[in-house]
Write a protein that holds these residues in place. Sequence first.
Motif, short mmCIF file in Angstrom:
data_model
loop_
_atom_site.label_atom_id
_atom_site.label_comp_id
_atom_site.label_asym_id
_atom_site.label_seq_id
_atom_site.Cartn_x
_atom_site.Cartn_y
_atom_site.Cartn_z
N GLY A 1 0.68 -1.11 0.03
CA GLY A 1 0.19 0.10 0.02
C GLY A 1 1.07 1.24 -0.05
O GLY A 1 0.24 2.20 0.32
N ASP A 2 2.04 1.24 -0.19
CA ASP A 2 2.99 2.41 -0.35
C ASP A 2 3.15 2.95 -1.68
O ASP A 2 3.91 3.93 -1.89
CB ASP A 2 4.34 2.35 0.34
CG ASP A 2 5.05 0.83 -0.04
OD1 ASP A 2 4.58 0.22 -0.84
OD2 ASP A 2 6.25 0.92 0.35
N LEU A 3 2.64 1.99 -2.74
CA LEU A 3 2.64 2.44 -4.09
C LEU A 3 1.36 2.49 -4.97
O LEU A 3 0.52 1.57 -4.70
CB LEU A 3 3.94 1.72 -4.87
CG LEU A 3 5.25 1.62 -4.42
CD1 LEU A 3 5.95 0.57 -5.44
CD2 LEU A 3 5.67 2.95 -4.53
N LEU A 4 1.24 3.40 -5.65
CA LEU A 4 0.01 3.37 -6.55
C LEU A 4 0.32 3.41 -8.04
O LEU A 4 0.99 4.61 -8.25
CB LEU A 4 -0.91 4.55 -6.06
CG LEU A 4 -2.21 4.68 -6.90
CD1 LEU A 4 -3.26 3.55 -6.53
CD2 LEU A 4 -2.90 5.98 -6.60
N ALA A 5 -0.08 2.74 -8.75
CA ALA A 5 0.11 2.74 -10.28
C ALA A 5 -1.00 3.24 -11.05
O ALA A 5 -2.05 2.79 -10.53
CB ALA A 5 0.66 1.47 -10.75
N SER A 6 -0.84 4.08 -11.94
CA SER A 6 -1.82 4.31 -12.82
C SER A 6 -1.67 4.36 -14.28
O SER A 6 -0.55 4.23 -14.88
CB SER A 6 -2.28 5.97 -12.54
OG SER A 6 -1.12 6.65 -12.60
N GLY A 7 -2.73 4.14 -15.30
CA GLY A 7 -2.79 4.02 -16.56
C GLY A 7 -3.71 4.80 -17.27
O GLY A 7 -4.64 5.08 -16.74
N THR B 1 2.23 4.81 -17.99
CA THR B 1 1.69 4.66 -16.63
C THR B 1 2.69 5.20 -15.60
O THR B 1 3.89 5.74 -15.88
CB THR B 1 2.19 3.24 -16.61
OG1 THR B 1 1.86 2.66 -15.13
CG2 THR B 1 3.78 2.65 -16.89
N ILE B 2 2.22 5.77 -14.61
CA ILE B 2 2.67 6.53 -13.42
C ILE B 2 2.79 5.63 -12.37
O ILE B 2 1.63 5.03 -12.00
CB ILE B 2 2.27 7.91 -13.26
CG1 ILE B 2 2.39 8.72 -14.69
CG2 ILE B 2 2.83 8.39 -12.20
CD1 ILE B 2 1.93 10.24 -14.81
#
Length: 664
Positions: A59-65, A71-72
């Motif tokens: 839960g310390d990283l969040l990926a987005s597309g 992707t970030i």
Amino acid sequence: AVFVLLCQCSVCLSLQERGALGFERHYHVTDPFIRRLGLEAELQGHSGCVNCLEWNEKGDLLASGSDDQHTIVWDPLHHKKLLSMHTGHTANIFSVKFLPHSGDRVLITGAADSKVHVHDLTVKETVHMFGDHTNRVKRIATAPMWPNTFWSAAEDGLIRQYDLRESSKRSEVLIDLTEYCGQLVEAKCLTVNPQDNNYLAVGASGPFVRLYDIRMIHNHRKSMKQSPSAGVHTFCDRQKPLPDGAAQYYVAGHLPVKLPDYNNRLRVLVATYVTFSPDGTELLVNMGGEQVYLFDLTYKQRPYTFLLPKKCHTSGGKCDAVTKGVNSRVEFSFSGCRRRVKQGVELPPYLERIKQQANEAFACQLWTQAIQLYSKAVQKAPNNAMLYGNRAAAYMKRKWDGDHYDALRDCLKAISLNPCHLKAHFRLARCLFELKYVAEALECLDDFKGKFPEQAHSSACDALDRDINAALFSKSDNAEDKKGGGPIRLRATGRKDSISEDEMVLRERSYDYKFRYCGHCNTTTDIKEANFFGSNAQYIVSGSDDGSFFIWEKETTNLVRVLQGDESIVNCLQPHPSYCFLATSGIDPVVRLWNPRPESETLNGRVVLDMEGASQANQRRMNADPLEVMLLNMGYRITGLSSAGAAGSDDEDSSEGQVQCRPS
């Protein structure tokens, strides 16, 4: 001795950490937190719609597309962008997943260019590119038990499985939906059970959601290859693509029979998102064109309309009827029934007050408020027939999509608790009629007249009798059009979407939903999510076409909060694995983070106070002409969109009199 002592200390610390984590996860989402939920931050970095979000396990990283094909990876707790990379896709990204046991170094993406790409985040490179699909890839799924394996669902109707250990780095077809549903079927979403990674749920075109046993499928194919006669087939041989027992279907019981009507109105039913509860015992489905449904995978029940008795047997004053449970039938004794009977266990004072509040809301035609109050009381008194009967009346007055089927379920429950419940019997006949089960409605009405002869010639009975006979006459006129088509709930409309015999059998064996959640709208995009919120799945969250996201109590199905999450549409909602922390995205090129705000802080203007008004507007929107909705999305105001009939604000026929009009 020192080594043993160190080991014991390590075990104690591990147990303490585990206990602290368990406490944290158990209480990380509570009622006060939900009431204080507000916008914490907006993460900016994309230049297009953000179509997918994914937390890592910690839960310390969040990926987005995004539509921008990038992707970030974010540090959401500090609102920082850690990494941004072009994925190599040439069209919109629809799915992003961290590969389990990769140290959060490997990220998988699926996109509208029909490709699946695997990325090494440490070097910001795309290391594998799979081009086996022939249409848009909508979802990727992973499983902790299968660290080098993942799955994809695409609009070519295929579910593919990938194994990164294979030297060829190719995928294999795990499930081909076109073999069951024809060439036009599209797979839209999939997910793996977190507690038993052998089970894969798939959402596709139509109202049916499919649950597959991956292990059974693989074992079947291995045995087929090893069989001495595997390569020898006669003309009549038919190789089953899936073994018996490897697939189980789920469907909201009223939807199959509604399909022809929806198709005529160009209203598409498609599962846009499926997910399991944290304990793996429930399946949540956001049904595009309809509502959000929760299916109980442990205590399964057949759709009530699939199990309607062919004939109500009146001999001996008894009638077989279908109640909750798989293939269960309960005999209701009507001997000695009188018009005024005790409607079940007496309610304690605090529940009696809630019931009276619900009755008052009903009298003021506040149907949703009445339903929510009855539901609150039902949760505390699940064996009170009067509450179910009253809630059924409120559902029938509101008339939102699925309300008559929920009313039918409540009527059957009320009758099972109190066989002499007069109003529940009559409402059951009316529900069957509204659900297009006209012959069954006539049988039920005839049975009602026999059991309650003093009501046989009431204005309500006469009105329903006229409606049924008119429908039967119209149905007989159209009988020629139906010949050879099979059951209405299963029939295909052409050769390209022809349904196989195996598919027919699986659909007939479908299981029904446990809970239904209303208020949002899901007609414009086919990636709209719904999720469990809280480690105990206490809440349900869903995006909506009106730019809001909705939060319901799971057990009561009551809507408790609506927040404005996007200027246009909220598609994605991904809860944090350990905290009361929610990430959302949609048409806006930003990721929004939500958590409980301090009591000293005034909640921002994103709270939608008129939840009832928002819900009614969304029901009208779902029933509107697709062209009107398109124009509405373009900024035009359509006066016809607010027609009362679609929202269910019209009163029932006033001629129904004392049988149905008022709650008890």
